[in-house]
Scaffold this active site. Structure first.
Site, PDB file in Angstrom:
ATOM      1  N   ASN A 292       0.875  -1.175   0.000  1.00 64.67           N
ATOM      2  CA  ASN A 292       0.000   0.000   0.000  1.00 64.67           C
ATOM      3  C   ASN A 292       0.910   1.222   0.000  1.00 64.67           C
ATOM      4  OD1 ASN A 292      -1.847   2.010   0.452  1.00 64.67           O
ATOM      5  ND2 ASN A 292      -2.720   1.105   2.319  1.00 64.67           N
TER       6      ASN A 292
ATOM      7  N   ARG B 196      -2.422  -1.952  -3.634  1.00 65.34           N
ATOM      8  CA  ARG B 196      -3.608  -1.116  -3.500  1.00 65.34           C
ATOM      9  C   ARG B 196      -3.428   0.082  -4.430  1.00 65.34           C
ATOM     10  NH1 ARG B 196      -5.777   2.054   1.887  1.00 65.34           N
ATOM     11  NH2 ARG B 196      -7.637   2.847   0.893  1.00 65.34           N
TER      12      ARG B 196
ATOM     13  N   HIS C  49     -12.628   3.547  -0.665  1.00 62.24           N
ATOM     14  CA  HIS C  49     -12.709   2.515   0.389  1.00 62.24           C
ATOM     15  C   HIS C  49     -13.447   1.278  -0.127  1.00 62.24           C
ATOM     16  CE1 HIS C  49     -12.715   6.035   3.487  1.00 62.24           C
ATOM     17  NE2 HIS C  49     -11.480   5.548   3.416  1.00 62.24           N
TER      18      HIS C  49
ATOM     19  N   ARG D 248     -11.054  16.325   6.579  1.00 58.04           N
ATOM     20  CA  ARG D 248     -11.776  16.680   5.339  1.00 58.04           C
ATOM     21  C   ARG D 248     -13.190  17.147   5.658  1.00 58.04           C
ATOM     22  NH1 ARG D 248     -10.573  11.146   2.366  1.00 58.04           N
ATOM     23  NH2 ARG D 248      -8.740  10.849   3.642  1.00 58.04           N
TER      24      ARG D 248
ATOM     25  N   GLU E 297      -8.627  -4.928   4.484  1.00 62.93           N
ATOM     26  CA  GLU E 297      -8.376  -4.639   3.068  1.00 62.93           C
ATOM     27  C   GLU E 297      -7.200  -5.464   2.531  1.00 62.93           C
ATOM     28  OE1 GLU E 297      -8.837  -0.574   4.602  1.00 62.93           O
ATOM     29  OE2 GLU E 297      -9.147  -0.029   2.522  1.00 62.93           O
TER      30      GLU E 297
END
Ligand code: AMP
Length: 401
Positions: free
Chosen positions: A7, A94, A183, A243, A385
């Site tokens: 990742n 990823r 996601h 965010r 994940e």
């Protein structure tokens, strides 16, 4: 088969080695400060075979040196987990943005790399780093299959009415401006687990809440995503750590006119200085917010209240999309670890006949926290994940090995 999962972020690289016989993690670690001028890189490698942790400072001018350091430590006698790199059969990466092209994971070839490159305007921070991770592995592990697993892929089943923005249609045709969602690997994993917990129910309606530093929700009908809260970029949706999530787009021009910010600077504020950090002025970390709120800090409490309300509203909107729900799932850092947050989000959903069991909700690791009289199941499912990436990588690599 052993699979290396990578990742790669803009200045960091997380990895795991998973032995697919038993799906067991045999090593995991992190390289930081890659390519950061004037700063020395750092690797932390945690073998899971009883050998000691390797924690060292190393120069990482590019991702290639980081990948090389990871491969070196994987075979090192003191900290290693394999005798030779030939034991690593495939690498799964990823990748943030797969645009409209990638609806599932793919074996990397030149065309795939070109397409990932063409989506850099849609994922300017992540796609270049993801590509560097792939190219670095190709350079040091020639001939080993590389598989790309996209954050956007799971959401590609959304219907047009979920992904087209109400702006002139030619911007979608010309630039691909639409909702993509992110996601996806996490929403895919936890929604599949929820369906399993529902006994494999056909036509299952599941709302997944991935609540972490970044947060997004998805409406999943019969295993397929039909709506999600993030958009063209991961800035849309519910408020997050830093965010903003949804707001009136005119705020960008207002900031430009009244704070002298360019559009880019305004979006930077919305990405990095907003969300619960911006509201509270305390922290982006929900643990800090809970502590400050507990000490009477009004803005910390306000940040939590705004977050809870926004997530509840999004869950409720997905009841309209799905025609009700069989299960709501909480996952990721906040969703898995913050029982108070789960309770606040579910409380207003009592109007849909949904409740949670306060005792089960308080016990760490409990999966089914559904209240005795609840019409909808409520699950806490730890996301994984890396495991999804490793499973896809194995499946794709096995076809060519
Ligand atoms: P993630 O992005 O999934 O790694 O989640 C990171 C977020 O999880 C951070 O904002 C943490 O504050 C939050 N988190 C982790 N543990 C807890 C906890 N025990 N209570 C509240 N929030 C937590």
């Amino acid at each position: 088969m052993k699979v290396l999962v990578i990742n790669a972020g803009s200045s960091s690289l997380k990895y795991q080695v998973i032995d697919m016989d038993g799906e067991k993690i045999i090593a995991k670690g992190l390289c930081e400060r890659i390519g950061v001028a004037g700063s020395i890189g750092h690797i932390e490698h945690k073998p899971q075979n009883g050998k000691p942790v390797y924690d060292n400072e190393v120069e990482f001018p590019t991702h290639s040196e980081a990948i090389k350091a990871v491969l070196d430590v994987l075979v090192s006698p003191a900290h290693g987990v394999v005798d030779s790199l030939s034991e690593i059969s495939a690498v799964g990466h990823r990748v943030l943005h797969g645009g409209m092209k990638f609806t599932q994971s793919v074996l990397v070839n030149n065309e795939v790399k070109d397409t990932i490159r063409s989506y850099i305007p849609l994922g300017p921070l992540h796609n270049p780093a993801n590509l560097k991770g792939i190219e670095s592995c190709e350079a040091v592990m020639p001939g080993v299959p590389q598989v790309a697993v996209f954050d956007t892929a799971f959401h590609q089943t959304m219907p047009e009415e979920a992904y087209i923005y109400p702006i002139p249609y030619e911007y979608f045709e010309k630039h691909g401006i639409r909702r993509y969602g992110f996601h996806g690997t996490s929403h895919r994993y936890v929604s599949a687990e929820a369906v399993r917990l529902l006994g494999g129910k056909a036509g299952s309606r599941v709302v997944t809440c991935h609540l972490g530093n970044g947060s997004s929700l998805a409406a999943v009908l019969d295993g397929k995503c039909v709506d999600t809260s993030m958009g063209l970029t991961p800035l849309e949706g519910v408020p997050m750590g830093t965010r903003s999530g949804n707001l009136d787009p005119a705020i960008i021009e207002f900031l430009a006119n009244n704070e002298g910010l360019t559009a880019q600077q305004s979006v930077n504020v919305l990405n990095k200085e907003s969300g619960v950090l911006g509201i509270s002025g305390v922290s982006s970390d929900f643990r800090d917010l809970e502590e400050a709120a507990g000490q009477g800090n009004h803005r910390a409490q306000l940040a939590l209240d705004i977050f809870h309300r926004s997530v509840s509203k999004t869950v409720a909107s997905y009841f309209a999309v799905l025609g009700g729900a069989d299960a709501i799932v909480f996952t990721a850092g906040v969703g898995e670890n913050a029982p108070g947050t789960r309770a606040e989000i579910v409380a207003p959903l009592a109007c849909f006949g949904i409740t949670i069991d306060p005792e089960k909700n308080a016990v760490r690791g409990t999966v089914d926290i559904t209240g005795a009289d609840s019409k909808t199941k409520v699950f806490v499912i730890p996301t994984n994940e890396e495991l999804v990436i490793a499973r896809d990588t194995k499946e794709i690599a096995e076809k060519i090995l």
